[in-house]
Motif scaffolding. Sequence first.
Motif, mmCIF file in Angstrom:
data_model
loop_
_atom_site.group_PDB
_atom_site.id
_atom_site.type_symbol
_atom_site.label_atom_id
_atom_site.label_comp_id
_atom_site.label_asym_id
_atom_site.label_seq_id
_atom_site.Cartn_x
_atom_site.Cartn_y
_atom_site.Cartn_z
ATOM 1 N N VAL A 174 16.304 1.630 -0.700
ATOM 2 C CA VAL A 174 15.598 1.973 -1.939
ATOM 3 C C VAL A 174 14.435 2.902 -1.620
ATOM 4 O O VAL A 174 14.252 3.944 -2.266
ATOM 5 C CB VAL A 174 15.095 0.693 -2.662
ATOM 6 C CG1 VAL A 174 14.195 1.049 -3.829
ATOM 7 C CG2 VAL A 174 16.271 -0.148 -3.133
ATOM 8 N N ASN A 175 13.659 2.543 -0.620
ATOM 9 C CA ASN A 175 12.519 3.366 -0.223
ATOM 10 C C ASN A 175 12.982 4.764 0.195
ATOM 11 O O ASN A 175 12.376 5.766 -0.188
ATOM 12 C CB ASN A 175 11.762 2.690 0.924
ATOM 13 C CG ASN A 175 10.529 3.461 1.324
ATOM 14 O OD1 ASN A 175 9.696 3.784 0.488
ATOM 15 N ND2 ASN A 175 10.429 3.781 2.595
ATOM 16 N N LYS A 176 14.057 4.833 0.964
ATOM 17 C CA LYS A 176 14.575 6.122 1.433
ATOM 18 C C LYS A 176 14.962 7.016 0.251
ATOM 19 O O LYS A 176 14.616 8.198 0.201
ATOM 20 C CB LYS A 176 15.796 5.912 2.335
ATOM 21 C CG LYS A 176 16.375 7.207 2.890
ATOM 22 C CD LYS A 176 17.700 6.970 3.572
ATOM 23 C CE LYS A 176 18.736 7.070 2.502
ATOM 24 N NZ LYS A 176 20.072 7.199 2.829
ATOM 25 N N HIS A 177 15.652 6.456 -0.736
ATOM 26 C CA HIS A 177 16.061 7.241 -1.906
ATOM 27 C C HIS A 177 14.847 7.749 -2.679
ATOM 28 O O HIS A 177 14.822 8.908 -3.119
ATOM 29 C CB HIS A 177 16.956 6.412 -2.834
ATOM 30 C CG HIS A 177 18.369 6.293 -2.355
ATOM 31 N ND1 HIS A 177 19.271 7.325 -2.416
ATOM 32 C CD2 HIS A 177 19.037 5.262 -1.797
ATOM 33 C CE1 HIS A 177 20.428 6.944 -1.930
ATOM 34 N NE2 HIS A 177 20.308 5.675 -1.538
ATOM 35 N N ILE A 205 0.841 -1.200 0.000
ATOM 36 C CA ILE A 205 0.000 0.000 0.000
ATOM 37 C C ILE A 205 0.877 1.251 0.000
ATOM 38 O O ILE A 205 0.606 2.211 -0.726
ATOM 39 C CB ILE A 205 -0.968 -0.019 1.199
ATOM 40 C CG1 ILE A 205 -2.020 -1.121 0.998
ATOM 41 C CG2 ILE A 205 -1.631 1.343 1.390
ATOM 42 C CD1 ILE A 205 -2.841 -1.438 2.238
ATOM 43 N N ALA A 206 1.937 1.238 0.791
ATOM 44 C CA ALA A 206 2.855 2.390 0.837
ATOM 45 C C ALA A 206 3.534 2.586 -0.516
ATOM 46 O O ALA A 206 3.683 3.724 -0.989
ATOM 47 C CB ALA A 206 3.897 2.192 1.927
ATOM 48 N N GLN A 207 3.939 1.491 -1.165
ATOM 49 C CA GLN A 207 4.554 1.601 -2.488
ATOM 50 C C GLN A 207 3.556 2.139 -3.501
ATOM 51 O O GLN A 207 3.895 2.954 -4.348
ATOM 52 C CB GLN A 207 5.081 0.237 -2.942
ATOM 53 C CG GLN A 207 6.301 -0.223 -2.193
ATOM 54 C CD GLN A 207 6.710 -1.635 -2.576
ATOM 55 O OE1 GLN A 207 6.119 -2.261 -3.453
ATOM 56 N NE2 GLN A 207 7.716 -2.155 -1.902
ATOM 57 N N ARG A 208 2.321 1.666 -3.411
ATOM 58 C CA ARG A 208 1.270 2.131 -4.313
ATOM 59 C C ARG A 208 1.062 3.640 -4.131
ATOM 60 O O ARG A 208 0.939 4.382 -5.105
ATOM 61 C CB ARG A 208 -0.025 1.373 -4.005
ATOM 62 C CG ARG A 208 -1.123 1.588 -5.007
ATOM 63 C CD ARG A 208 -2.425 0.958 -4.561
ATOM 64 N NE ARG A 208 -2.334 -0.463 -4.299
ATOM 65 C CZ ARG A 208 -3.236 -1.135 -3.599
ATOM 66 N NH1 ARG A 208 -4.279 -0.525 -3.081
ATOM 67 N NH2 ARG A 208 -3.104 -2.421 -3.409
#
Length: 195
Positions: free
Chosen positions: A175-178, A104-107
């Motif tokens: 990856v998420n942080k970048h 959900i966060a990625q979406r």
Amino acid sequence: MGVFYYFCKKMAPRGNDFPRLSVYRVKNNDEKMQDREQQFKELFLSEYSRMYKAAYILLGDEDEAKDAVQDVFARLWDGTTPLREESKRTFLLTCVRNRCLNLIAQRKTKQEALQLLTSEAIDSGNHDEEIIQTVSDYIDHKLSHQTGRIIRMHFDGEQSYKDISSELGISLSAVNKHIVQGLRKLRLTFKNKEV
């Protein structure tokens, strides 16, 4: 068959020159793997439907729910996620919930990026190519090399966080942080600016 015997010499009591042999039955790797496969199959069959229902409730999409459950079982099989026998049902449902929340966060991050790239300024018609080039230049020259590369891999190459992580040899959280930092900088730069 498939079992080999390991002979262990133990010394006989004092005064006796002959060694005593004890035989121990030890499972070989094939039997251990078959046992593990059987346990895994039983776990899958008993818990899959419950895990799928929980994932479907959270995600609202059949395919994404199946993928989320499959990811949890893949991590269990790889051994990257240990499973405690006494609380396996609760643990599996927690793993599915966490995987769904990550999806959900990625979406949400993808939607924010799409909104940023398809904002009113881009939709204005005449400036499309110029705006895209300006955003692209900003990604290439103003963001760090790694952040720009990860944003391009994710949005241009449509690669998942996991794919990017394995290709670059960095963690999923990196990856998420970048991506989050890059999108934040893009949003701040282009939010109130007429490109």
